[in-house]
Design a protein around this motif. Structure first.
Motif: not given
Length: 805
Positions: A632-636, A661-663, A671-672, A690-692
């Protein structure tokens, strides 16, 4: 068989008496000094008073050659005298006293047991019966031997008498110390024998742990190898079986967990190395067990013993859970009632399977037999309708002039079998000396003979409850006492627990269960925190079992370990108890953590559409499933990831999962990665990672730049076309290419070109970066990334953290 049994019994008694006499004559070391017995209202005292200035010598009685005297019998008394004073005792010698009167009540016996210094009530000095010891310097000790006939003692009537030995010096003006014991005088059968059931506990602290070796046979693992020593012929459990098999109608009380452990030891097993309690069992942190042969021999001997001599086998609930601790500190915990019921059922099934005999179940034995209403309620919840109780919890009225039957209905469908408190207290400690054993034996004989004589025409049924951790010395003393009381013409008939439990209840007996529990026992109970920790294991275990493809390899060992964590055997062993519980909890945590998402550092994601790689590792030795991986993304709105991935992994493997992944925006996004169980009650499994993700190149921004330029050019073309039509309508036709634009048209075209140049100059230096910048403005969000050069982007892309690692 009966003759052989009696022959072995006689040999055992004579052999022990001979050893005691030889030790005394050889001048063995003094271990204990003489002491009074207990009162009827309290457990018998096992310590002995120190010498005083008035009575500087301590006297002990180590043995009587005839624990029960008959007509014209000669009794040999052996013992030791020690000068505990500060000056020499000149010409020390011991003398016998003739008893003053028969002790015809239990209270009279109790009064004698409670005396300290010599008194006139101890009888008169028996002339001609003394043993010289010579001078005794301070601290010096010497053995003595005295012989006396029952005629010289003046015994004429069957009953119980005091037998006293005191020490005097050359002046003989007063005794310097005294020792007392009891001598039953039995001439002929009188009245109905008292039926006595004796509990013979076969228990041990839990040894099996939840771990098993990682092989197909699931080799068992023990916390240490001390049990091998106890099972040996000279060990505690080895001796208990040898002594017990000589007793008729014995009630063996076994912990089925011990039977399981010994059975496991009959095959190859491993033992944990110190400090490895919470680790998964491996060759490097365990050693081979040494008790395989002694375990097989002991189990075979126990099977033979419990099947002979009219024995009864009572199975405690599996691992002997501490009912009182649970009643006071754990009643109401989720899953506790179920665990107790399962332990009760498993206890009977296991004991029958291991011993191949019929087994009595549904029996509760609270710690020390102490009962209160809360403990009785927990026993009832566990399905145990027969409760073994120490008489100290349910004392008789002082107005009752006799000892009633042990059985009592206590309500709610439960029956209590109440052990006589004095008889039981005699064998509650470790009788590790000849003196202590002899004193306990003679007191037992005196008490039981008096009970029988209370109502000779009314047969009574009693229970003797020794210590749950019966020692060898105490077992020997108890066996000798039972043999002596049940000899031909004896007053005791050994019987089984079921016979005592089904006898008629005496309406005068106390059947009231107290509401209070002894405060002195509270401190050794398992705490609320400890019991809560045990039951908390179930939650984690349930989740682990859900993902395993072979859950049976874990379910059984852990369920058993949870009950072992609540064993009564942990009383007074708080450190070992905590270590066992912590080992179970740590091992479960290690198993749970073996299926995980490895830790990830920051990673780089180039482009607006890419693949994010996340790994899952299974360090267990079996396959896992019923899992999914969610990223999951912290900022979808800046970076979105695809659907969860189904996780199925073989044992000791890892696998990398691909997430589209779509940016939308350049820059870092948190991300988690989290494993989840599947099914209707899906829950997070293990720790989230968690990672960036650093987004570096989003392609959509270029289109905004190009699109903006096209719009400007189109507007300029429209204006040019309109101007041209206007001039045509006025008759002004000019085909010169350089005149296609009027001055104002040329100015407009220049403005458009300038606008396009300006846009190009303010955009980032690369096409990908321009897309990123335009894209950020296009969605109405400010960009939180700093434009970087192509070389910076390249350096970062070749760093330690690559895409998908």
């Amino acid at each position: 068989m009966g003759e052989a049994r009696h022959g072995l019994t006689a040999y055992g008694r004579v052999g022990r008496a001979a050893r005691r006499l030889a030790a005394v004559l050889a001048g063995g070391t003094v271990l204990l000094s003489a002491a009074p017995y207990a009162t009827a209202a309290a457990p018998a005292r096992t310590g002995f008073p120190a010498a005083s200035p008035d009575y500087p010598a301590t006297v002990q009685i180590d043995s009587l050659s005839a624990p029960v005297a008959g007509d014209n019998a000669t009794v040999t008394v052996t013992g030791r005298v020690t000068n505990a004073g500060s000056s020499t005792v000149k010409a020390a010698h011991v003398v016998l006293r003739s008893p003053k009167e028969e002790l015809d009540t239990r209270s009279a016996i109790n009064l004698v047991a409670g005396r300290t210094g010599p008194t006139g009530k101890d009888g008169t000095v028996l002339a001609g019966h003394k043993a010289d010891l010579g001078d005794l310097a301070p601290g010096q000790s010497r053995a003595y031997t005295l012989q006396v006939s029952t005629a010289d003692l003046g015994l004429r009537t069957a009953g119980v008498y005091e037998l006293a030995v005191d020490v005097r010096d050359a002046d003989e003006d007063r005794p310097l110390g005294i020792a007392r014991t009891f001598l039953p005088f039995n001439t002929a059968p009188s009245g109905k024998q008292t039926r006595i059931a004796t509990l013979w506990p076969i228990t041990h602290a839990p040894e099996l742990v939840a771990q098993t070796m990682p092989d197909n046979d699931q080799m068992p693992v023990l916390r240490d190898d001390s049990l091998a020593t106890e099972l040996a012929p000279g060990g505690r459990l080895g001796k208990l079986v040898s002594i017990g098999q000589t007793l008729p109608n014995l009630t063996w009380v076994v912990d089925p967990d011990l039977l399981d452990t010994v059975y496991a030891m009959t095959k190859p097993y491993r033992v944990q190395k110190p400090g490895t309690a919470g680790e998964s069992a491996k060759d490097e942190n365990t050693v081979a067990g040494t008790g395989q042969n002694v375990a097989a021999a002991w189990l075979a001997q126990l099977r033979t013993a419990v099947a002979a001599n009219g024995s009864q086998v009572v199975a405690l609930p599996y691992a002997d859970p501490d009912l009182a601790s649970i009643a006071h500190n754990g009643n109401g915990l989720a899953g506790m009632d179920t665990a107790l019921r399962k332990a009760s059922t498993a206890g009977k099934v296991t004991a029958e399977g291991r011993l191949s005999v019929d087994v009595s179940g549904n029996v509760a034995w609270p710690f020390l037999g102490r009962l209160d209403q809360a403990t009785a309620g927990v026993a009832r919840t566990a399905g145990e309708d027969l409760v073994l109780v120490n008489g100290s919890s349910m004392p008789e009225s002082r107005s009752l002039s006799y000892t009633p039957n042990a059985v009592r209905p206590i309500g709610n469908g439960q029956t209590a079998v109440v052990a006589d408190p004095v008889l039981s207290s005699l064998f509650s400690g470790d009788l590790d000396s000849d003196q202590a054993q002899s004193l306990a034996q003679q007191r037992f004989l005196a008490e039981t003979m008096t009970i029988t004589q209370q109502r000779p025409d009314d047969q009574r049924s009693l229970l003797v409850m020794p210590s749950r951790t019966l020692t060898v010395g105490t077992a020997e003393a108890l066996a000798d006492a039972l043999h002596a009381a049940a000899q031909p013409n004896g007053w005791v008939a050994p019987t089984r627990l079921d016979a005592v439990a089904t006898a008629a209840a005496d309406p005068e007996a106390n059947g009231s269960v107290p509401g209070d529990y002894p405060g002195e026992l509270r401190g050794s109970e398992l705490s609320s925190a400890a019991l809560g920790s045990v039951m908390g294991v179930q939650t984690g275990l349930d989740q682990l079992l859900q993902i395993l493809t072979q859950p049976q390899r874990v379910r059984g060992p852990f369920n058993a370990a949870m009950v072992r964590s609540m064993s009564t055997q942990w009383r007074d062993h708080a450190e070992a108890s905590a270590a066992y519980r912590n080992g179970v909890r740590s091992y479960l945590d290690n198993l749970t953590a073996a299926v995980k998402v490895p830790a990830k550092s920051s990673i780089t994601l180039p482009g607006d559409n890419a693949i994010l790689l996340v790994s899952v590792k299974n360090d267990l030795n079996q396959a896992v499933g019923n899992l999914e991986l969610r990223v999951t993304s912290a900022q979808v709105n800046r970076l979105n990831v695809g659907q969860p991935a189904t996780v199925v992994l073989d044992g000791t493997t890892s696998r990398t999962f691909r997430f589209p992944a779509e940016a939308q925006v350049n820059g870092p996004v948190q991300m988690t990665a989290q494993l989840w169980t599947t099914g209707p009650n899906a829950q997070p499994y293990g720790q989230a990672v968690s990672f960036t993700v650093e987004v570096t190149s989003v392609a959509s921004g270029v289109m905004y730049v190009i699109g903006g330029g096209v719009v400007l050019m189109a507007l300029a073309g429209v204006r040019f076309s309109l101007q041209r039509k206007k001039r045509s309508a006025a008759g002004e036709v000019d085909l010169d290419p350089e005149r296609l634009l009027e001055p104002e048209d040329a100015e407009a075209g220049a403005d458009a070109a300038a606008a396009a140049d300006s846009t190009a100059e303010t955009a980032p230096g690369t096409a990908e970066e321009a897309v990123g910048a335009a894209g950020a403005e296009g969605v109405g969000e400010p960009s939180d990334s700093t434009p970087e050069s192509a070389s910076d982007a390249r350096d970062r892309a070749t760093g330690d953290e690559k895409v998908g690692h």
